[in-house]
Design a protein around this motif. Structure first.
Motif, PDB file in Angstrom:
ATOM      1  N   ASP A 109       0.893  -1.215   0.233  1.00  0.00           N
ATOM      2  CA  ASP A 109       0.094  -0.167  -0.041  1.00  0.00           C
ATOM      3  C   ASP A 109       0.826   1.339   0.088  1.00  0.00           C
ATOM      4  O   ASP A 109       0.457   2.274  -0.788  1.00  0.00           O
ATOM      5  CB  ASP A 109      -0.951  -0.060   1.184  1.00  0.00           C
ATOM      6  N   ARG A 110       1.932   1.254   0.802  1.00  0.00           N
ATOM      7  CA  ARG A 110       2.764   2.313   0.849  1.00  0.00           C
ATOM      8  C   ARG A 110       3.442   2.594  -0.458  1.00  0.00           C
ATOM      9  O   ARG A 110       3.697   3.815  -0.954  1.00  0.00           O
ATOM     10  CB  ARG A 110       3.858   2.238   2.130  1.00  0.00           C
ATOM     11  N   ARG A 111       3.924   1.611  -1.187  1.00  0.00           N
ATOM     12  CA  ARG A 111       4.584   1.439  -2.404  1.00  0.00           C
ATOM     13  C   ARG A 111       3.506   2.339  -3.105  1.00  0.00           C
ATOM     14  O   ARG A 111       3.807   3.263  -3.980  1.00  0.00           O
ATOM     15  CB  ARG A 111       5.301   0.455  -3.017  1.00  0.00           C
ATOM     16  N   ALA A 112       2.224   1.472  -3.436  1.00  0.00           N
ATOM     17  CA  ALA A 112       1.268   2.330  -4.431  1.00  0.00           C
ATOM     18  C   ALA A 112       0.951   3.800  -4.102  1.00  0.00           C
ATOM     19  O   ALA A 112       0.982   4.568  -4.957  1.00  0.00           O
ATOM     20  CB  ALA A 112       0.041   1.649  -4.079  1.00  0.00           C
ATOM     21  N   GLU A 113       1.153   4.026  -2.913  1.00  0.00           N
ATOM     22  CA  GLU A 113       0.850   5.450  -2.608  1.00  0.00           C
ATOM     23  C   GLU A 113       1.948   6.395  -2.914  1.00  0.00           C
ATOM     24  O   GLU A 113       1.853   7.641  -3.477  1.00  0.00           O
ATOM     25  CB  GLU A 113       0.674   5.496  -1.046  1.00  0.00           C
ATOM     26  N   ARG A 114       3.397   6.041  -2.782  1.00  0.00           N
ATOM     27  CA  ARG A 114       4.349   6.520  -3.184  1.00  0.00           C
ATOM     28  C   ARG A 114       4.200   6.786  -4.700  1.00  0.00           C
ATOM     29  O   ARG A 114       4.534   8.011  -5.262  1.00  0.00           O
ATOM     30  CB  ARG A 114       5.822   5.846  -2.741  1.00  0.00           C
TER      31      ARG A 114
END
Lengths: 301, 205
Positions: free
Chosen positions: A153-158
């Protein structure tokens, strides 16, 4: 006799003129007997006049408006309290924020920094809730699964924020009349970003794998993993000396402010902080990895 | 007719201006004795105006009764609009208000009669008296009535109020809800039409 407008045809009528004699009327017929009694009786028999229609006065209209606004406010409050607005992606400011705006005490710079915070630090770390200690491989696997989900999720958000910043910059330059990067330039930029992101993920995967090996060994040995163990920093950091206050302060500010603060430091202090920074980078990178150019302190990161 | 329009430039009459406000207050309190006094003071003159306008004594009596009942109905609103003791109340002219009501009711009756007669409404009002009215005027005893009846309603009202009732132009204009200049123009045309009708009448004789 009335004296009105004088003229050949429309002038006043002289009293002794033939026209005046022709206009002479016989005495009018008197009112019939009992006229006054009939009028009084008819008046008393009339129904009481109805009160005036209550057309909408200003206050009545204002009261309706106030009731309507109060109703809307109550519905909005209920929706905010039940989380409905969050489900609909409607931002709900906190009471403190609203009061700061109303009272004019809102600080523009911190607000701006807070607004940009998600951009600088790609995703707010949502903690993986571990209610009890982890002492079985299944529980550990579940914890790893949750961590992987969070990382994804954090990678997609980045990536989403990167796209957003690229589009925003193109739009800003277009609105300002500046040169807009071509599609090839944007593609090259995205390639560089993707490469950096891949390298970052690779390093993170290595750190996570090493950390998970340690945790798995602890579980296999029958030790319970606490929340602190799971969230502990990599092994290398534990060996680091206590970070100085100046280093901690710099570590928590955005890069631009960090660079400005570094430049403003005395030479000795700046040298100490940079040395501390190099030590940290060396501890985070595996000893076999050759020192990368990014580790040079010229960027101030 | 509403509670407005009570400030008519009427000369002081039997019902003194100072007591008109008090009378309205008592009428609003449903004092039938006051209504009887108003009838005693104003009814004769009102009846005279209506009778000269319509030429029918019974019709005139109906008009006066209707005007007085309107006063009775509107008295509460008048009392609220002109509270006793206020400066506005001191200017109230009850007689003038009643004259205006009677004049308007008379004009309404005349127009209703004309509509019911079945004749076409002319595109433009002809100030000249009608031929049948003039012919009727040739009959003995009805000359004056025929001369008056030959006039259009408002001209007839102007003649009745100023010539027969000898009201000042300003008061007659107020009774017809007109400004003074317009009323003087109307009166001028009414007199001219009257003279023309009289000349035709004389020619018939």
């Amino acid at each position: 006799m009335n004296l009105g407008i004088k003229g050949p045809d429309g002038g006043p009528i002289p009293p002794d003129s033939p026209l005046a004699r022709a206009l002479a009327l016989p005495p009018e017929a008197p009112l019939s007997a009992g006229f006054a009694d009939r009028v009084v009786a008819a008046a008393e028999a009339r129904p009481v006049p109805l009160p005036k229609l209550r057309r909408g006065s200003g206050w009545r209209a204002g009261r309706r408006l106030a009731i309507g606004l109060a109703g809307i406010a109550a519905l909005a409050s209920a929706a905010a309290a039940t989380g409905l607005l969050r489900q609909l992606a409607v931002p709900v400011p906190s009471a403190g924020t609203v009061w700061a705006h109303l009272s004019g005490t809102a600080k523009s710079a911190p607000a701006k920094a807070a607004k940009r915070a998600p951009v600088e630090t790609p995703a707010a770390p949502a903690k993986v809730e571990i209610e009890e200690s982890i002492d079985t491989p299944e529980e550990l696997a579940e914890a790893f699964r949750r961590a992987d989900t969070l990382r994804a999720d954090r990678r997609a958000e980045r990536l989403r924020i990167i796209d957003q910043r690229i589009a925003g910059e193109i739009e800003r330059r277009s609105a300002a009349g500046l040169r807009v990067p071509s599609a090839q330039e944007v593609a090259r930029l995205r390639e560089r970003i993707a490469a950096a992101e891949a390298l970052r993920e690779q390093r993170a995967d290595a750190r996570v794998a090493a950390r998970r090996e340690v945790l798995q060994r602890k579980v296999e040995a029958g030790e319970a993993i606490t929340r602190e163990d799971f969230a502990a920093p990599p092994r290398g950091l534990r060996d680091l000396p206590e970070a100085s206050a100046a280093f901690e302060r710099l570590r928590r500010v955005p890069p631009r402010e960090r660079r400005a603060a570094l430049q403003a430091m005395p030479a000795e202090e700046r040298g100490a902080v940079l040395e501390e920074f190099r030590t940290l980078r060396a501890a985070l990178n595996p000893p076999t990895t050759p020192p990368s150019p990014e580790a040079q302190p010229k960027s101030g990161d | 007719m509403t509670a407005a329009g009570l400030h008519l430039p009427s000369a002081p009459d039997a019902a003194a201006s100072g007591s008109d406000a008090t009378q309205i207050q008592r009428l609003a309190a449903r004092d039938a004795g006051v209504l009887r006094r108003v009838v005693d003071v104003h009814a004769a003159r009102l009846h005279r105006i209506a009778w000269r306008m319509t030429g029918d004594a019974a019709e005139a009596e109906d008009i006066v009764q209707e005007a007085l009942l309107r006063l009775w109905d509107l008295a509460p609103a008048m009392a609220a609009r002109y509270p006793a003791g206020s400066r506005r109340a001191a200017d109230i002219r009850l007689g003038g208000w009643l004259q205006r009501v009677v004049t308007n009711l008379s004009i309404d009756r005349l127009r209703r009669i004309r509509r019911l007669s079945g004749t076409d409404v002319p595109e433009r009002m002809d100030d000249a008296p009608l031929a049948d009215a003039v012919a009727e005027a040739c009959e003995e005893g009805a000359r004056a009535r025929a001369l008056i009846a030959a006039l259009p309603e408002r001209q007839r009202a102007a003649i009745v109020l100023t010539y027969y009732e000898e009201l000042p132009n300003a008061e007659a204009a107020a009774a017809l809800d007109m400004n003074l200049k317009a009323f003087e123009s109307l009166l001028h045309r009414a007199r001219a039409a009257l003279r023309l009708a009289f000349a035709v009448q004389e020619g018939c004789r």
